[in-house]
Design an enzyme around this catalytic site. Sequence first.
Site, short mmCIF file in Angstrom:
data_model
loop_
_atom_site.label_atom_id
_atom_site.label_comp_id
_atom_site.label_asym_id
_atom_site.label_seq_id
_atom_site.Cartn_x
_atom_site.Cartn_y
_atom_site.Cartn_z
N CYS A 62 -14.97 -3.20 -0.26
CA CYS A 62 -13.58 -3.48 0.13
C CYS A 62 -13.06 -4.63 -0.75
CB CYS A 62 -13.53 -3.86 1.60
SG CYS A 62 -14.23 -5.49 1.91
N CYS A 115 -7.81 -10.69 1.07
CA CYS A 115 -7.86 -10.27 2.47
C CYS A 115 -8.01 -11.47 3.41
CB CYS A 115 -9.02 -9.30 2.68
SG CYS A 115 -9.10 -8.74 4.39
N LYS A 171 -3.58 1.66 14.92
CA LYS A 171 -3.53 2.64 13.83
C LYS A 171 -4.12 3.99 14.22
CE LYS A 171 -6.09 -0.35 11.55
NZ LYS A 171 -6.91 -1.06 10.55
N ARG A 174 0.85 -1.21 0.00
CA ARG A 174 0.00 0.00 0.00
C ARG A 174 0.88 1.25 0.00
NH1 ARG A 174 -3.83 0.13 5.03
NH2 ARG A 174 -4.94 -1.52 3.93
N CYS A 221 -16.24 -8.17 5.95
CA CYS A 221 -16.15 -8.46 7.39
C CYS A 221 -16.55 -7.19 8.14
CB CYS A 221 -14.72 -8.90 7.74
SG CYS A 221 -13.57 -7.53 7.95
N CYS A 275 -13.81 -1.40 6.31
CA CYS A 275 -12.85 -0.79 5.39
C CYS A 275 -13.47 0.07 4.28
CB CYS A 275 -11.96 -1.88 4.78
SG CYS A 275 -11.01 -2.74 6.05
N ARG A 292 -1.72 6.91 9.49
CA ARG A 292 -1.87 6.35 8.13
C ARG A 292 -2.00 7.46 7.08
NH1 ARG A 292 -3.74 0.97 8.35
NH2 ARG A 292 -2.89 -0.03 10.20
N LYS A 315 -5.74 7.72 12.21
CA LYS A 315 -6.13 8.22 10.88
C LYS A 315 -6.55 9.68 10.94
CE LYS A 315 -7.41 3.67 9.23
NZ LYS A 315 -8.44 2.78 8.71
FE1 SRM Z 1 -8.95 -1.68 6.34
C1 SRM Z 1 -7.56 -4.30 7.89
C2 SRM Z 1 -8.17 -3.03 3.44
C3 SRM Z 1 -9.61 1.26 4.93
C4 SRM Z 1 -10.63 -0.69 9.20
N1 SRM Z 1 -7.98 -3.36 5.83
C5 SRM Z 1 -7.45 -4.30 6.67
C6 SRM Z 1 -6.64 -5.33 5.87
C7 SRM Z 1 -5.24 -4.85 5.82
C8 SRM Z 1 -6.75 -6.79 6.32
C9 SRM Z 1 -5.72 -7.30 7.31
O1 SRM Z 1 -5.49 -6.67 8.36
O2 SRM Z 1 -5.16 -8.36 7.03
C10 SRM Z 1 -7.33 -5.20 4.48
C11 SRM Z 1 -6.49 -5.58 3.27
C12 SRM Z 1 -7.35 -6.20 2.21
C13 SRM Z 1 -6.68 -6.41 0.93
O3 SRM Z 1 -6.56 -7.59 0.51
O4 SRM Z 1 -6.30 -5.46 0.28
C14 SRM Z 1 -7.84 -3.77 4.56
N2 SRM Z 1 -8.78 -0.99 4.55
C15 SRM Z 1 -8.53 -1.72 3.43
C16 SRM Z 1 -8.75 -0.90 2.18
C17 SRM Z 1 -7.81 -1.28 1.05
C18 SRM Z 1 -10.23 -1.06 1.78
C19 SRM Z 1 -10.67 -0.44 0.49
O5 SRM Z 1 -11.73 -0.86 0.05
O6 SRM Z 1 -10.04 0.45 -0.05
C20 SRM Z 1 -8.55 0.50 2.76
C21 SRM Z 1 -7.13 0.96 2.75
C22 SRM Z 1 -7.02 2.39 3.19
C23 SRM Z 1 -5.65 3.01 3.07
O7 SRM Z 1 -5.25 3.33 1.96
O8 SRM Z 1 -5.01 3.20 4.11
C24 SRM Z 1 -8.99 0.28 4.20
N3 SRM Z 1 -9.88 0.02 6.99
C25 SRM Z 1 -10.16 1.08 6.18
C26 SRM Z 1 -11.12 1.92 6.81
C27 SRM Z 1 -11.77 3.17 6.19
C28 SRM Z 1 -10.97 4.41 6.45
O9 SRM Z 1 -9.88 4.37 7.05
O10 SRM Z 1 -11.42 5.46 6.03
C29 SRM Z 1 -11.43 1.35 8.03
C30 SRM Z 1 -12.47 1.87 9.05
C31 SRM Z 1 -12.03 3.09 9.78
C32 SRM Z 1 -11.27 2.73 11.01
O11 SRM Z 1 -10.05 2.60 10.94
O12 SRM Z 1 -11.90 2.55 12.05
C33 SRM Z 1 -10.63 0.16 8.14
N4 SRM Z 1 -9.04 -2.35 8.30
C34 SRM Z 1 -9.84 -1.83 9.28
C35 SRM Z 1 -9.71 -2.67 10.45
C36 SRM Z 1 -10.43 -2.43 11.80
C37 SRM Z 1 -9.68 -1.51 12.68
C38 SRM Z 1 -10.27 -1.42 14.05
O13 SRM Z 1 -10.31 -0.34 14.61
O14 SRM Z 1 -10.66 -2.44 14.61
C39 SRM Z 1 -8.85 -3.72 10.11
C40 SRM Z 1 -8.41 -4.88 11.00
C41 SRM Z 1 -7.10 -4.62 11.65
O15 SRM Z 1 -6.50 -3.56 11.52
O16 SRM Z 1 -6.66 -5.53 12.37
C42 SRM Z 1 -8.45 -3.49 8.76
#
Ligand code: SRM
Length: 565
Positions: A434, A440, A213, A76, A479, A483, A145, A215
């Site tokens: 997502c 994922c 994390k 990323r 899930c 995301c 991030r 943000k």
């Molecule tokens: Fe996310 C984890 C994809 C935005 C909350 N997210 C993941 C992982 C890395 C899975 C993992 O931990 O193994 C996913 C990778 C999937 C893949 O195969 O690519 C993943 N998240 C994404 C993306 C690519 C989704 C998308 O459709 O674009 C986004 C990447 C953003 C970036 O460029 O940085 C993405 N993730 C988000 C958002 C939305 C936002 O930030 O605006 C959220 C919700 C907001 C938040 O943070 O509360 C989000 N992702 C999570 C979480 C839950 C965090 C929590 O507080 O519990 C996880 C799980 C974790 O971190 O363990 C996670």
Amino acid sequence: MSETIQSPVIRSKPTRNEELKEAIPTLAGNLATTLNDPTAACFSTDDEQFLKFHGIYQQDDRDTRKVGKQYIWMVRGRIPGGVLSSPGYLKYDELASRHGNQTLRITSRQSFQFHGVVKSGLGPLMRELNLAMMDTLAACGDVNRNVMAPPVPARSELHAEVLKDAMRISLALLPKTSAYHSIWVDGVQLNLESVANKEFVDPLYGRTYLPRKFKIAFAVPPVNDTDLFTNDIGYIAIEADGKLIGYNIAAGGGLGRSHGNEQTYPRLADVVGFVTREQLVDVSKAVLTVHRDFGDRTNRKHARLKYVLEERGVAWFQEELTARLGYSLPAERPFQFTRQGDHFGWAKATDGKGFLGLYVETGRIKDTPGYELKTALRKIATDYAVQFRLTPSQNVVLAHIDPAHQAAITGILSTHGIPVENQATALRRASMACPALPTCGLSLAESERYLPSLMGQIEELLRAMQLADEEIIIRMTGCPNGCARPYMAEIGFVGKAPGRYQLYLGGNEACTRLNRLYRDVVKDGEIIPELRKLLSRFIESRMGAERFGDWCARVLWSETAPSGN
Ligand code: SRM
């Protein structure tokens, strides 16, 4: 501003991630050693955690698990505000073709992800990206991030200034470890035994970084195109006489939750005061260090700033900020968000330059027969010095375009099957998914591969019900982590198991209201009948031009007990 206040919280056993950071505070792990060892199929479980701070996830192809684990890597980028030059875009395009799965995935935080990178390609990809003056540092991991900013080019003087501030904050909050450069540019394993490396303490993050994390997003009212309240910090631009005078600051937003765990929930950020542009860096650091010092290091599911705010309260948080800053923040200024979403088609910026908003289905830039988006964008980036702006809704804006080039750019797109007008229905343009399967590791159900066909069925349903032009914000995730921000959608689908989704209803157009759980399990075959029932009722009792999400909040919420999980 003090960056050294430590938490008075008495902690029980820290998580494994905390032990890892404590043991190797440079975050180097044994990454370069494994990277340079052609016999190593993958990184160790511990090193997987370090990889994240470098913007990399170790994954495996879930479609082929039955025949054996096939490791692949997701990378990323760190792209503050989602802004790339033509050469920058071309580098991403080339690396995706050479080392990834041929596609580029625009993320919901304005970045790019490479998927399907094989181990032998990981080193070259990372090195070349860095040599092109781009990086992936802190794109993942327990740090700040990718910083989001409004993707639409200057329609007022504010937008360009806000983007500058977003970039400034991104730089100011970068971790200082030398491991990233050493591993990915020099290809050298950092000596973990040297005193300097053993005793390394990041000046901002400390020895063990953040509990989780962090943000940040910026937005310019009335458009909430960065989903501001879902961030740990949201900066709301405030103007006076057309000039940017500062920001209201909102803190403590986040969406992640887990099925069956009521202690985890989505939360919107609280507006806690007003900040001048000069104070931005200090205030960002102060909020970040509150997370650092008070976040839960014993339970990663409870380790976000949103829980600190929820449990200790806004007044406590404001006092804590005052103590760290040495001054208190004045009250917030009036503001109003009325909508979210991107601009599609051609438009003109205040500087007279043209820009073009392009819809990208589920954010995936790829070529398909008759729709060669990747080839078209590559050709545009090769022939013209345009700016690429990735949007938080997973679309792209081509900006800074000389009006004399507009027709030629439209021509390139058209040759490759990409329309610039009527690009997709209002419904589809407002949707997000997502990545989910097959990359994922956390996904419980399909999302990116399923939503486009489901959208086709929903479009058909809306046509049949005379609602064809209706915009309803629909978001799907595989899930409950949130995301694609499904908890802000008018209709949110959250994966529970293969072919089974939770149905959330009632977000609003400005993305300032969380939706609520309506049904805990809807099988994929039940989605259309369920929506048909709801939409019939909507048609019957809709008030004027009321949106579907507002109708759900007005009518359904009074019928069902509110549920956050
Ligand atoms: Fe996310 C984890 C994809 C935005 C909350 N997210 C993941 C992982 C890395 C899975 C993992 O931990 O193994 C996913 C990778 C999937 C893949 O195969 O690519 C993943 N998240 C994404 C993306 C690519 C989704 C998308 O459709 O674009 C986004 C990447 C953003 C970036 O460029 O940085 C993405 N993730 C988000 C958002 C939305 C936002 O930030 O605006 C959220 C919700 C907001 C938040 O943070 O509360 C989000 N992702 C999570 C979480 C839950 C965090 C929590 O507080 O519990 C996880 C799980 C974790 O971190 O363990 C996670």
